[in-house]
Write a protein that holds these residues in place. Structure first.
Motif, mmCIF file in Angstrom:
data_model
loop_
_atom_site.group_PDB
_atom_site.id
_atom_site.type_symbol
_atom_site.label_atom_id
_atom_site.label_comp_id
_atom_site.label_asym_id
_atom_site.label_seq_id
_atom_site.Cartn_x
_atom_site.Cartn_y
_atom_site.Cartn_z
ATOM 1 N N GLY A 591 0.789 -1.222 0.000
ATOM 2 C CA GLY A 591 0.000 0.000 0.000
ATOM 3 C C GLY A 591 0.820 1.271 0.000
ATOM 4 O O GLY A 591 0.261 2.371 0.124
ATOM 5 N N VAL A 592 2.134 1.180 -0.155
ATOM 6 C CA VAL A 592 3.029 2.338 -0.214
ATOM 7 C C VAL A 592 3.690 2.342 -1.586
ATOM 8 O O VAL A 592 4.246 1.326 -2.024
ATOM 9 C CB VAL A 592 4.102 2.286 0.893
ATOM 10 C CG1 VAL A 592 5.026 3.495 0.802
ATOM 11 C CG2 VAL A 592 3.446 2.210 2.259
ATOM 12 N N SER A 593 3.641 3.480 -2.284
ATOM 13 C CA SER A 593 4.210 3.577 -3.626
ATOM 14 C C SER A 593 5.578 4.245 -3.581
ATOM 15 O O SER A 593 5.821 5.160 -2.792
ATOM 16 C CB SER A 593 3.281 4.370 -4.554
ATOM 17 O OG SER A 593 3.153 5.709 -4.087
ATOM 18 N N VAL A 615 8.475 8.584 -1.801
ATOM 19 C CA VAL A 615 7.743 7.503 -1.146
ATOM 20 C C VAL A 615 6.426 8.077 -0.648
ATOM 21 O O VAL A 615 6.414 9.081 0.087
ATOM 22 C CB VAL A 615 8.555 6.913 0.027
ATOM 23 C CG1 VAL A 615 7.798 5.757 0.667
ATOM 24 C CG2 VAL A 615 9.931 6.451 -0.451
ATOM 25 N N ASP A 616 5.325 7.428 -1.022
ATOM 26 C CA ASP A 616 4.009 7.986 -0.702
ATOM 27 C C ASP A 616 3.084 6.880 -0.208
ATOM 28 O O ASP A 616 2.995 5.806 -0.824
ATOM 29 C CB ASP A 616 3.410 8.654 -1.936
ATOM 30 C CG ASP A 616 2.117 9.398 -1.616
ATOM 31 O OD1 ASP A 616 1.947 9.814 -0.447
ATOM 32 O OD2 ASP A 616 1.284 9.560 -2.525
ATOM 33 N N GLY A 617 2.441 7.127 0.905
ATOM 34 C CA GLY A 617 1.462 6.203 1.449
ATOM 35 C C GLY A 617 0.225 6.956 1.903
ATOM 36 O O GLY A 617 0.201 8.202 1.905
ATOM 37 N N PRO A 618 -0.795 6.241 2.322
ATOM 38 C CA PRO A 618 -2.029 6.912 2.747
ATOM 39 C C PRO A 618 -1.826 7.854 3.934
ATOM 40 O O PRO A 618 -2.621 8.777 4.130
ATOM 41 C CB PRO A 618 -2.949 5.743 3.117
ATOM 42 C CG PRO A 618 -2.379 4.546 2.432
ATOM 43 C CD PRO A 618 -0.909 4.774 2.382
ATOM 44 N N PHE A 619 -0.766 7.624 4.712
ATOM 45 C CA PHE A 619 -0.596 8.397 5.939
ATOM 46 C C PHE A 619 0.523 9.422 5.868
ATOM 47 O O PHE A 619 0.770 10.133 6.841
ATOM 48 C CB PHE A 619 -0.321 7.443 7.104
ATOM 49 C CG PHE A 619 -1.341 6.356 7.239
ATOM 50 C CD1 PHE A 619 -2.622 6.639 7.707
ATOM 51 C CD2 PHE A 619 -1.047 5.060 6.874
ATOM 52 C CE1 PHE A 619 -3.571 5.641 7.821
ATOM 53 C CE2 PHE A 619 -1.996 4.058 6.996
ATOM 54 C CZ PHE A 619 -3.260 4.340 7.466
ATOM 55 N N GLY A 620 1.242 9.487 4.758
ATOM 56 C CA GLY A 620 2.313 10.462 4.663
ATOM 57 C C GLY A 620 3.274 10.132 3.550
ATOM 58 O O GLY A 620 3.213 9.063 2.926
#
Length: 740
Positions: A591-593, A615-620
């Motif tokens: 879930g982290v790109s 690095v991008d995820g739903p939380f930061g």
């Protein structure tokens, strides 16, 4: 004695006063009812430890004198370590020298300092009296979860500062024991000139001079668990004392009793201690009365006096007395792992001999020491039992006796025999080192290591009443040591304290990325000291590595990290085995790109070729720009999303982190990976000013040590751990009488 010793150790390690107050109150209350003198000894021991800790901290170079250039008088008090190395495009000499210095008004008193001299106009010798100018530094070092703590090790060794020698003027030579040791070392090297391995190892065995030890040779000894053979320690003192005790028992004692009948009141075993102690003291002097030799000598003296006076003394009492004497002489030795390793080895030998024969002991003791070194030094040596089964008898019977007798009697044939034994031992160690260590064999953490040692002790000592069926439970802490789990979409970033360099690990729920590997130097790297143990203890496997570009401060530690993983770099021609990381490369983990934003083309060099990773995820999100400069930042403007965390480019230099970039990214936090008071003045004040004006919280490895930044969870919370704050010890700051 054990209580007093434990109190001294606790005072040195804790350095706070509240236990002293508690003990005083308990003692005052207890003295009314009974004679609680043991509490008084606890108070005295703990107070002595705290006092000595602060005395040692007060003697260190003051923080306001850090990087100051100071003129001093001094004397070389140990054999200088001299190497010839390739530096700045040419071969040159480098010396590491231990000085006793004095004569500074800003730093009064006498102090021990270690100075590096690069391309010196004259090579210094032990005993030289000098006037010098040096740039001094506080013994600070790096601070990670794993790896050496130089501040503590220097404090325990009595080193008050480190630095670089600028100017030197030799005024004479004291011709003391240190100078004699150096001359003896040179003579030994000359006698075995036909054996390069003998030239490297024999001076280390005889006088503790390791100048000739190349990094590969030292690593071979370490990997196979034979490094203790090169450090003159209790083993060497015991070997020499044992040989001379036997000679004294067979030759010396009968002759003395025949010449002096009054000595017949003593047994030949008692008289044999005289040559044994003299030989042990002489060997300790050859080693410069280093801490391990002093420990061994004190223990021998305690046992010898007890036998001489016919006083029955148990091993436990002898160990306690010896340890107490050592701590009274050198109290800050309590901060040294080697102290506990050597005393622990003696204790284990005593316990194992109750149920095991001598040959089995040779195998079992290295097993125990392997477990102890894994917990203390975070280094596995699975080949140690086999290596020591071969090497310890070889060095005991041949190498050490032949080397010492050959050096003292100036007999070339004995030295060449010792060199032959060294060559055989190196061949054995090289073969064992090539066998490697299984990748699945995790290092134990401190807690799990203690539990493993406890279980191993019970297994090896059948006379101890304990249900053996419960011993497998001692494996549980080791088998379950894993990092805190992350949910899908969460990520955690660890910025290692690597000095002037960069090494970052980004962890998702099931995957791990290493971005840059920090610097290396001849014989080692930060990756080997701190990153590899971190991976092994936590049981993590690296899935991919990005080395931003080929400079040593980013790529140097790559050789000490796992090789069988996908490797990418902005300069594949400078990073062997890597593929080109190109803008547009994308992948997703849990879930982290992960997206590579730069470089867009080949042909760029050095800093400009750095891989830029988003690095991008739903939380930061976080941006890692490597060492790109302002010009590359301008090419990226307009394509960059906002981020929560920014790892500053080029360690915070003025050539990176433009105001335009900060307006585009709008980070709330920034991490600077730079060396403490580095010569490049990173991070630059102008960059720090821009960050402050933008309201960005700055985290710095030079001040905070290793930094762990975790973002995620239901409330999008942040957990930031600064190692120098969360796990600070008294020696990481100035001398302060702390209540708590």
């Amino acid at each position: 004695m054990w209580l007093t010793t434990a109190a001294i150790v606790a005072g040195c390690w804790l350095g706070v006063l509240w236990p002293l107050l508690v003990l005083a109150v308990v003692a005052a209350a207890g003295m009314w009812r009974c004679r609680a003198l043991w509490l008084v000894w606890l108070i005295i021991g703990y107070g002595f430890g705290v006092w000595q800790l602060n005395i040692g901290l007060i003697k260190r170079l003051p923080a306001d004198q850090d990087r100051a250039v100071v003129s001093l008088q001094g004397e070389v008090v140990d054999v200088p370590v001299t190497h010839r190395e390739f530096r700045f495009g040419r071969w040159q000499w480098r010396q590491q020298i231990l000085f006793l210095v004095w004569g500074s008004e800003e730093w009064p008193g006498k102090h021990q300092v270690v100075l590096n001299s690069y391309a010196p106009p004259v090579l210094l010798s032990a005993g030289d009296r000098v006037r010098l100018t040096a740039e001094l530094k506080v013994p600070r070092g790096l601070y990670n979860r794993f790896g050496p703590d130089r501040s503590r090790s220097d404090l325990s060794a009595g080193i008050d500062a480190r630095g670089t020698l600028k100017q030197i003027s030799v005024e004479g030579n004291n011709r003391g024991i240190a100078a004699w040791r150096e001359q003896l070392s040179y003579r030994v090297e000359e006698r075995v000139s036909g054996s390069p391995l003998g030239q490297a190892v024999l001076p280390a065995l005889i006088v503790g001079n390791r100048s000739g030890l190349e990094a590969s040779l030292w690593q071979a000894f370490q990997v196979t668990g034979g490094a203790h053979l090169l450090a003159i320690s209790g083993l060497h003192i015991a070997i020499v004392a044992g040989w001379f005790w036997w000679l004294g028992r067979v030759v010396f004692a009968p002759v003395l009793q025949a010449l002096m009948p009054v000595l017949r009141r003593y047994s030949q075993q008692h008289l044999a201690w005289v040559p044994a102690l003299l030989a042990a003291t002489g060997y300790a002097a050859l080693a410069g009365f280093s801490l391990p030799t002093v420990r061994a000598l004190v223990m021998l003296i305690v046992v010898a006096l007890a036998q001489w006076w016919r006083v029955p003394i148990s091993l436990g009492r002898a160990l306690a007395l010896a340890l107490l004497v050592v701590l009274m002489i050198m109290p800050l030795a309590a901060l040294s792992e080697s102290l506990w390793l050597s005393f622990g080895a003696v204790a284990f030998i005593a316990m194992l001999t109750r149920s095991h024969g001598s040959w089995r002991l040779i195998i079992l003791l290295p097993v125990v020491m392997t477990m102890a070194s894994a917990g203390l030094f975070h280094q596995w040596t699975p080949s140690a039992p086999l290596a020591n089964l071969i090497l310890v008898p070889l060095y005991t019977v041949l190498v050490i006796p032949a080397a010492l007798l050959g050096a003292l009697l100036d007999q070339t044939w004995l030295l060449q025999a010792a060199a032959t034994g060294v060559e055989l031992s190196v061949w054995v160690m090289t073969w064992l080192a090539n066998q490697g260590i299984p990748s699945w064999l995790m290092l134990p953490s401190t807690v799990s290591g203690i539990v493993l040692m406890f279980g191993l002790m019970l297994l090896l000592m059948p006379f101890v009443p304990f249900p053996r069926r419960l011993l497998p439970f001692c494996l549980l802490p080791w088998l379950t040591q894993q990092p805190e789990p992350l949910a899908s979409g969460e990520w955690s970033l660890t910025a290692f304290d690597v000095g002037q360099g960069l090494a970052v690990a980004i962890r998702t729920r099931e995957h791990l990325l290493i971005y840059d590997a920090g610097p290396s130097w001849p014989g080692g790297s930060v990756a080997a000291q701190s990153i590899s143990p971190w991976l092994s203890v936590t049981g993590q496997k690296v899935d991919r590595m990005l080395i931003s570009h080929g400079d040593n401060d980013h790529a140097g530690g790559l050789v000490d990290l796992p090789s069988a993983v996908a490797l990418f770099s902005g300069e594949p021609h400078r990073v062997p085995g890597s593929h080109f990381c190109r803008a547009g490369d994308r992948w997703s983990w849990d879930g982290v790109s992960f997206t590579v934003l730069w470089p867009r083309e080949t042909g760029l060099k050095s800093n400009a070729a750095s891989c830029v990773l988003h690095v991008d995820g739903p939380f930061g999100s976080v941006l890692l720009p490597g060492d790109i400069g302002v010009q590359q930042e301008y090419h990226l403007l307009g394509t960059l999303p906002s981020v929560d965390l920014l790892v500053l480019g080029h360690h915070g230099s003025q050539s990176s982190t433009s105001a335009a970039l900060l307006r585009q990214l709008q980070p709330r936090f920034a991490i600077v990976s730079a060396g403490y008071r580095n010569r490049f003045n990173h991070p630059h004040p102008a960059v720090l000013g821009r960050l402050d004006s933008a309201g960005i919280t700055v985290l710095r490895t030079d001040r905070d040590g290793m930094i762990v930044f975790r973002q995620g969870g239901a409330d999008n919370g942040r957990l930031i751990t600064k190692w120098r704050q969360a796990y600070a010890r008294p020696w990481h700051g100035p001398a302060v009488w702390r209540l708590w």
